[in-house]
Scaffold this active site. Structure first.
Site, mmCIF file in Angstrom:
data_model
loop_
_atom_site.group_PDB
_atom_site.id
_atom_site.type_symbol
_atom_site.label_atom_id
_atom_site.label_comp_id
_atom_site.label_asym_id
_atom_site.label_seq_id
_atom_site.Cartn_x
_atom_site.Cartn_y
_atom_site.Cartn_z
ATOM 1 N N ASP A 42 -1.274 0.514 6.739
ATOM 2 C CA ASP A 42 -2.322 0.147 5.791
ATOM 3 C C ASP A 42 -2.070 -1.261 5.251
ATOM 4 O OD1 ASP A 42 -3.574 2.575 6.107
ATOM 5 O OD2 ASP A 42 -2.831 3.444 4.245
ATOM 6 N N HIS B 291 -3.277 5.948 6.626
ATOM 7 C CA HIS B 291 -2.445 6.617 5.616
ATOM 8 C C HIS B 291 -0.953 6.485 5.914
ATOM 9 C CE1 HIS B 291 -6.224 7.982 4.186
ATOM 10 N NE2 HIS B 291 -6.418 8.817 5.184
ATOM 11 N N ASP C 62 -2.640 0.604 -6.540
ATOM 12 C CA ASP C 62 -1.243 1.011 -6.375
ATOM 13 C C ASP C 62 -0.313 0.688 -7.539
ATOM 14 O OD1 ASP C 62 -0.939 1.618 -3.068
ATOM 15 O OD2 ASP C 62 -2.637 0.456 -3.726
ATOM 16 N N ASP D 38 0.873 -1.176 0.000
ATOM 17 C CA ASP D 38 0.000 0.000 0.000
ATOM 18 C C ASP D 38 0.908 1.223 0.000
ATOM 19 O OD1 ASP D 38 -3.158 0.684 0.761
ATOM 20 O OD2 ASP D 38 -1.720 2.250 1.259
ATOM 21 N N GLU E 85 2.306 5.082 -0.210
ATOM 22 C CA GLU E 85 1.982 6.483 0.062
ATOM 23 C C GLU E 85 2.727 7.309 -0.972
ATOM 24 O OE1 GLU E 85 -0.369 7.339 2.142
ATOM 25 O OE2 GLU E 85 -0.538 5.227 2.727
#
Length: 290
Positions: free
Chosen positions: A233, A228, A160, A60, A62
């Site tokens: 996550d 986040h 993603d 996941d 960012e």
């Protein structure tokens, strides 16, 4: 009251048209002319032919972001949580922050949303080096490469690898270290398939996409860690993957770069200060809201 009569009239018209065009009045011909009832086709047939996996690497990302779509995202956190599907347990983790090179300065919104500080990304390696690090991590565990002894795939909640990683690599002309970055297990699709089996009803195509929050709520689970944060996550998605496995779901590769939908259309930037609600709900740093 007129609907049955109208439907019958339409059916008769199609029958005449079928005879005029010499359509064979076999079950196949009738279906081609839309005259007969089509047999119910199990929607899961296609998924059952996809490659089942022994181990998944849940990711996941960012990314750099602003409070609107259309921003040129760059990955700034790359986590991988390794789940052994056979033993149903988490067996390893990888995490690296990533230094952005196009928009090197993080926005205030990005820092508030992700919790990632400017000094953290300034000290981090660029994406090309992080990709090599991920590749080395997976090879050392014999998950990929010539010495791999299991069926492995990455897993996400949808966006993603296509919307972020593939887009950034193409934009920067970076070579990916392996094809495993071009296909994945979409855990939201696996969840939707599981629900459709229970309810005996497919999710409508127009329905809002499934999120991590929805899956956690369904199982009565609470989010653990900081929302986040890429690694947190990914850990929560890994917990959901374990729950799906305990429900008897066979995780399979069910999406790839070629099949992924286009990114959402850009939206005009908001003016004025950021609203707390917008900050809490915005997901432009990592895709759809969790």
């Amino acid at each position: 009251k007129d609907r049955p009569q109208a439907a019958e009239a339409m059916r008769a018209m199609r029958l005449v048209a079928a005879m005029a065009t010499s359509v064979a009045l076999t079950p196949e011909g009738l279906r081609a002319a839309k005259l007969g009832h089509r047999p119910k086709v199990r929607e899961s047939v296609e998924s059952e032919t996809r490659r089942a996996v022994d181990v998944i690497g849940v990711i996941d990302f960012e990314c750099t972001c602003e409070d609107y779509w259309g921003y040129g995202h760059e990955v700034i956190e790359f986590p991988v949580v390794v789940v052994d599907c056979r033993r149903r347990k988490i067996v390893g983790e990888f995490q690296s922050y990533v230094r952005p090179t196009e928009n090197a300065t993080l926005s205030e919104f990005c820092t508030r949303l992700t919790g990632i500080e400017q000094a953290t990304v300034d000290a981090a390696p660029p994406l090309a080096e992080v990709l090599d690090g991920v590749d080395a991590f997976l090879r050392a565990r014999r998950l990929i490469g010539d010495e791999a002894n299991v069926s492995f795939a990455l897993a996400t909640d949808g966006w993603d690898l296509h919307h972020f990683l593939d887009t950034e690599c193409k934009r920067k002309r970076l070579d990916k270290p392996g094809p495993y970055l071009d296909e994945w297990v979409d855990l939201t699709k696996a969840f939707d398939d599981r629900l459709s089996q229970i309810k005996r009803k497919r999710k409508p195509a127009y329905a809002r996409r499934t999120t991590m929050t929805k899956m956690l709520r369904h199982y009565g689970m609470t989010f653990q860690g900081r929302k986040h944060s890429g690694i947190d996550d990914a850990r929560n998605l890994a917990s959901l993957a374990l729950r799906l496995l305990r429900d008897g779901v066979v995780l399979r590769v069910n999406d790839c770069v070629a099949d992924a939908p286009p990114a959402p259309a850009p939206r005009r930037a908001r003016r004025g200060p950021l609203r707390p609600a917008a900050l809490a709900n915005n997901a432009s740093a990592h895709g759809p809201p969790h």
